[in-house]
Design a protein around this motif. Structure first.
Motif, PDB file in Angstrom:
ATOM      1  N   THR A  27     -14.090  -2.939  -5.016  1.00  0.00           N
ATOM      2  CA  THR A  27     -13.449  -3.570  -5.853  1.00  0.00           C
ATOM      3  C   THR A  27     -11.644  -3.709  -5.830  1.00  0.00           C
ATOM      4  O   THR A  27     -11.028  -4.935  -6.168  1.00  0.00           O
ATOM      5  CB  THR A  27     -14.024  -4.187  -7.264  1.00  0.00           C
ATOM      6  N   CYS A  28     -11.333  -2.826  -4.920  1.00  0.00           N
ATOM      7  CA  CYS A  28      -9.869  -2.738  -5.048  1.00  0.00           C
ATOM      8  C   CYS A  28     -10.007  -3.984  -3.845  1.00  0.00           C
ATOM      9  O   CYS A  28      -9.778  -2.900  -2.949  1.00  0.00           O
ATOM     10  CB  CYS A  28      -9.447  -1.478  -5.323  1.00  0.00           C
ATOM     11  N   THR A  29      -8.911  -4.851  -4.007  1.00  0.00           N
ATOM     12  CA  THR A  29      -8.259  -5.393  -3.207  1.00  0.00           C
ATOM     13  C   THR A  29      -6.762  -4.730  -2.695  1.00  0.00           C
ATOM     14  O   THR A  29      -6.522  -5.477  -1.425  1.00  0.00           O
ATOM     15  CB  THR A  29      -8.165  -6.815  -3.693  1.00  0.00           C
ATOM     16  N   LEU A  30      -6.199  -4.146  -3.205  1.00  0.00           N
ATOM     17  CA  LEU A  30      -5.381  -3.692  -2.111  1.00  0.00           C
ATOM     18  C   LEU A  30      -4.185  -4.634  -2.342  1.00  0.00           C
ATOM     19  O   LEU A  30      -3.486  -4.917  -1.986  1.00  0.00           O
ATOM     20  CB  LEU A  30      -5.669  -2.646  -0.927  1.00  0.00           C
ATOM     21  N   CYS A  31      -4.412  -5.505  -3.683  1.00  0.00           N
ATOM     22  CA  CYS A  31      -2.600  -6.345  -3.863  1.00  0.00           C
ATOM     23  C   CYS A  31      -1.939  -5.770  -4.070  1.00  0.00           C
ATOM     24  O   CYS A  31      -0.831  -6.884  -3.624  1.00  0.00           O
ATOM     25  CB  CYS A  31      -3.728  -7.040  -4.977  1.00  0.00           C
ATOM     26  N   ILE A  33      -0.120  -5.004  -6.658  1.00  0.00           N
ATOM     27  CA  ILE A  33       0.679  -4.889  -7.912  1.00  0.00           C
ATOM     28  C   ILE A  33       0.295  -3.417  -8.783  1.00  0.00           C
ATOM     29  O   ILE A  33       1.842  -3.343  -9.524  1.00  0.00           O
ATOM     30  CB  ILE A  33      -0.236  -5.570  -8.767  1.00  0.00           C
ATOM     31  N   CYS A  34      -0.209  -2.155  -8.260  1.00  0.00           N
ATOM     32  CA  CYS A  34      -0.506  -1.224  -8.915  1.00  0.00           C
ATOM     33  C   CYS A  34       1.602  -0.644  -9.231  1.00  0.00           C
ATOM     34  O   CYS A  34       1.404   0.729  -9.552  1.00  0.00           O
ATOM     35  CB  CYS A  34      -1.565  -0.179  -8.811  1.00  0.00           C
ATOM     36  N   ASP A  35       1.748  -0.671  -7.563  1.00  0.00           N
ATOM     37  CA  ASP A  35       2.250   0.013  -6.798  1.00  0.00           C
ATOM     38  C   ASP A  35       4.004  -0.464  -7.330  1.00  0.00           C
ATOM     39  O   ASP A  35       4.530   0.109  -7.628  1.00  0.00           O
ATOM     40  CB  ASP A  35       2.849  -0.447  -5.058  1.00  0.00           C
ATOM     41  N   GLN A  36       3.577  -2.168  -7.704  1.00  0.00           N
ATOM     42  CA  GLN A  36       5.422  -2.274  -8.517  1.00  0.00           C
ATOM     43  C   GLN A  36       5.472  -1.207  -9.442  1.00  0.00           C
ATOM     44  O   GLN A  36       6.856  -1.544 -10.143  1.00  0.00           O
ATOM     45  CB  GLN A  36       5.090  -3.836  -8.091  1.00  0.00           C
ATOM     46  N   GLN A  37       4.266  -0.910 -10.044  1.00  0.00           N
ATOM     47  CA  GLN A  37       4.038  -1.109 -11.771  1.00  0.00           C
ATOM     48  C   GLN A  37       4.968   0.199 -11.555  1.00  0.00           C
ATOM     49  O   GLN A  37       5.591   0.963 -12.226  1.00  0.00           O
ATOM     50  CB  GLN A  37       3.034  -1.189 -12.221  1.00  0.00           C
ATOM     51  N   CYS A  38       3.944   1.761 -11.275  1.00  0.00           N
ATOM     52  CA  CYS A  38       3.471   3.187 -10.998  1.00  0.00           C
ATOM     53  C   CYS A  38       4.989   3.429 -10.175  1.00  0.00           C
ATOM     54  O   CYS A  38       5.713   5.057 -10.678  1.00  0.00           O
ATOM     55  CB  CYS A  38       2.416   2.911 -10.380  1.00  0.00           C
ATOM     56  N   HIS A  39       5.758   2.690  -9.264  1.00  0.00           N
ATOM     57  CA  HIS A  39       6.721   3.312  -8.680  1.00  0.00           C
ATOM     58  C   HIS A  39       7.683   3.389  -9.305  1.00  0.00           C
ATOM     59  O   HIS A  39       8.932   4.288  -9.372  1.00  0.00           O
ATOM     60  CB  HIS A  39       6.967   2.163  -6.620  1.00  0.00           C
ATOM     61  N   PHE A  40       8.028   1.789 -10.086  1.00  0.00           N
ATOM     62  CA  PHE A  40       9.404   1.931 -10.997  1.00  0.00           C
ATOM     63  C   PHE A  40       9.684   2.591 -11.789  1.00  0.00           C
ATOM     64  O   PHE A  40      10.321   3.474 -11.992  1.00  0.00           O
ATOM     65  CB  PHE A  40       8.803   0.508 -11.565  1.00  0.00           C
ATOM     66  N   ILE A  41       8.310   3.459 -12.508  1.00  0.00           N
ATOM     67  CA  ILE A  41       8.008   3.694 -13.863  1.00  0.00           C
ATOM     68  C   ILE A  41       8.020   5.488 -12.859  1.00  0.00           C
ATOM     69  O   ILE A  41       8.719   6.307 -13.800  1.00  0.00           O
ATOM     70  CB  ILE A  41       6.645   4.267 -14.843  1.00  0.00           C
ATOM     71  N   THR A  42       7.388   6.307 -12.166  1.00  0.00           N
ATOM     72  CA  THR A  42       6.676   7.861 -11.819  1.00  0.00           C
ATOM     73  C   THR A  42       7.484   7.683 -10.333  1.00  0.00           C
ATOM     74  O   THR A  42       6.906   8.561 -10.154  1.00  0.00           O
ATOM     75  CB  THR A  42       5.360   7.399 -12.479  1.00  0.00           C
ATOM     76  N   GLY A  43       7.117   6.798  -9.329  1.00  0.00           N
ATOM     77  CA  GLY A  43       7.561   6.884  -8.615  1.00  0.00           C
ATOM     78  C   GLY A  43       6.223   6.911  -7.124  1.00  0.00           C
ATOM     79  O   GLY A  43       6.608   7.534  -6.187  1.00  0.00           O
ATOM     80  N   ARG A  45       2.505   6.278  -5.686  1.00  0.00           N
ATOM     81  CA  ARG A  45       2.387   5.172  -4.710  1.00  0.00           C
ATOM     82  C   ARG A  45       0.412   4.665  -4.313  1.00  0.00           C
ATOM     83  O   ARG A  45      -0.293   5.634  -3.664  1.00  0.00           O
ATOM     84  CB  ARG A  45       2.690   5.498  -2.792  1.00  0.00           C
ATOM     85  N   PRO A  46       0.149   4.499  -6.140  1.00  0.00           N
ATOM     86  CA  PRO A  46      -2.000   4.399  -5.801  1.00  0.00           C
ATOM     87  C   PRO A  46      -1.902   3.239  -4.471  1.00  0.00           C
ATOM     88  O   PRO A  46      -3.607   3.732  -4.148  1.00  0.00           O
ATOM     89  CB  PRO A  46      -1.963   3.729  -7.050  1.00  0.00           C
ATOM     90  N   VAL A  47      -1.644   2.814  -4.069  1.00  0.00           N
ATOM     91  CA  VAL A  47      -2.319   1.794  -2.675  1.00  0.00           C
ATOM     92  C   VAL A  47      -2.620   2.624  -1.592  1.00  0.00           C
ATOM     93  O   VAL A  47      -3.070   2.281  -1.454  1.00  0.00           O
ATOM     94  CB  VAL A  47      -1.268   0.559  -2.483  1.00  0.00           C
ATOM     95  N   THR A  48      -1.416   3.609  -1.739  1.00  0.00           N
ATOM     96  CA  THR A  48      -1.919   4.209  -0.728  1.00  0.00           C
ATOM     97  C   THR A  48      -2.696   5.628  -0.643  1.00  0.00           C
ATOM     98  O   THR A  48      -3.444   5.787   0.372  1.00  0.00           O
ATOM     99  CB  THR A  48      -0.807   5.675  -0.033  1.00  0.00           C
ATOM    100  N   VAL A  49      -3.048   5.841  -2.361  1.00  0.00           N
ATOM    101  CA  VAL A  49      -4.324   6.319  -2.552  1.00  0.00           C
ATOM    102  C   VAL A  49      -5.838   5.922  -1.872  1.00  0.00           C
ATOM    103  O   VAL A  49      -6.493   6.952  -2.024  1.00  0.00           O
ATOM    104  CB  VAL A  49      -3.844   7.036  -3.806  1.00  0.00           C
ATOM    105  N   MET A  50      -5.550   4.458  -3.037  1.00  0.00           N
ATOM    106  CA  MET A  50      -6.324   3.631  -2.739  1.00  0.00           C
ATOM    107  C   MET A  50      -7.213   3.538  -1.235  1.00  0.00           C
ATOM    108  O   MET A  50      -8.685   3.606  -1.213  1.00  0.00           O
ATOM    109  CB  MET A  50      -6.293   2.411  -3.705  1.00  0.00           C
ATOM    110  N   GLU A  51      -6.138   3.927  -0.528  1.00  0.00           N
ATOM    111  CA  GLU A  51      -6.680   3.289   0.707  1.00  0.00           C
ATOM    112  C   GLU A  51      -7.168   4.471   1.566  1.00  0.00           C
ATOM    113  O   GLU A  51      -8.002   4.201   1.666  1.00  0.00           O
ATOM    114  CB  GLU A  51      -5.202   3.041   2.255  1.00  0.00           C
ATOM    115  N   SER A  52      -7.021   5.865   1.099  1.00  0.00           N
ATOM    116  CA  SER A  52      -7.711   6.826   1.904  1.00  0.00           C
ATOM    117  C   SER A  52      -8.324   7.112   0.887  1.00  0.00           C
ATOM    118  O   SER A  52      -9.865   7.757   1.777  1.00  0.00           O
ATOM    119  CB  SER A  52      -7.018   7.773   1.241  1.00  0.00           C
TER     120      SER A  52
END
Length: 304
Positions: A27-31, A33-43, A45-52
């Protein structure tokens, strides 16, 4: 953060390949959005993790690794009767997202199940069920805790489903559910020419008010602690509902010489908003030292 915890748990063989894990990956579309939010706060990159994670699950399925189904749990079925079947789970992959946070002195603790109530009434019903069966609970907001206080071996009550926002532009206020984040409130208020006093974008507003009094960069102008709410709605430990505007409600920010526990689970808040004026300006100037910055600030204040 949760999906990154799931991937870590899988690679550390703490969880098997499950139905819930496959659903999370599919169900993750790799859109992004989570990268934009999480990288701003914590640095992060959840999209890279989801790809893996997607690649890992695809590989395991191609190899024919068996897919495990969650075990039957009567308490889970009762929770699903309250919220609907899709809003309560004991799938190990789902539980892994609620078993850890960055706090270094707390070890991983897998809950028995997770439930996402959609209203104050559902929250009260969940609390009553847990109390009846003597099951411990923990309340979770946006999942950004760094204190190790959102874990339990019992039921995690995730408030992130409660996203309703009602802006009252006439009275400069907003009614918000417990799952509303600072970014979501600020976005809604901005559309009405108003501003909310909020902290970091990903944090839930109700959670911030309860845990810290909501410290923010605008605190000097708009206040902190009780300045940040007009009224709040709670479910107490017995499953009863009360408001802080009730005459006998507890005073959350009364000065006392000992730690205070929250009076219950906050499900809704009415918070003040503030007008955005046409004469607002911002100024970014590099300074060689602190005294120079103070001197300019004083000069600008005199000129205004």
């Amino acid at each position: 953060q949760g999906r990154m915890d799931i991937y870590a748990a899988l690679m550390q063989t703490l969880i098997p390949l499950t139905e819930g894990l496959i659903d999370i990956a599919d169900t993750c579309t790799l859109c992004g959005i989570c990268d934009q939010q999480c990288h701003f706060i914590t640095g992060m990159r959840p999209v890279t993790v989801m790809e893996s994670l997607k690649d890992e699950i695809k590989s395991r399925r191609e190899k024919g690794e068996p897919v495990q189904s969650p075990i039957r749990d009567d308490i889970l079925e009762k929770l699903r009767n309250i919220t609907g079947p899709e809003w309560a789970s004991n799938d190990p992959a789902v539980l892994a997202a609620y078993a850890d946070d960055p706090f270094p002195l707390k070890s991983r603790e897998m809950p028995r199940c997770v439930v996402l109530p959609g209203s104050t009434e559902e929250t009260a019903a969940v609390v009553k069920l847990a109390r009846k069966h003597k099951i411990p609970t923990a309340v979770r907001g946006s999942g950004g805790s760094v204190y190790g206080m959102v874990f339990t071996e019992g039921i995690v009550i995730d408030m992130s489903r409660m996203k309703k926002i009602t802006i009252d532009p006439v009275n400069w206020s907003a009614s918000i559910g417990a799952g509303v984040t600072a970014f979501e409130l600020q976005q809604a208020a901005s559309g009405q020419g108003l501003r909310a006093n909020t902290a970091e974008p990903a944090a839930t507003v109700c959670g911030n008010i309860i845990c810290t009094g909501l410290f923010s960069t605008w605190g000097a102008a708009y206040g902190t602690m009780a300045d940040n709410f007009i009224d709040m709605e709670f479910v107490n430990e017995e499953g009863g509902v009360f408001h802080l505007s009730d005459p006998k409600a507890p005073n959350l920010y009364a000065y006392e010489h000992h730690p205070k526990t929250p009076p219950g689970i906050c499900t809704r808040a009415v918070v003040p908003l503030y007008p955005v004026t046409d004469d607002e300006e911002s100024l970014l100037i590099p300074f060689a030292d602190f005294d120079s910055a103070v001197s300019l600030a004083r000069e600008l204040n005199v000129r205004r």
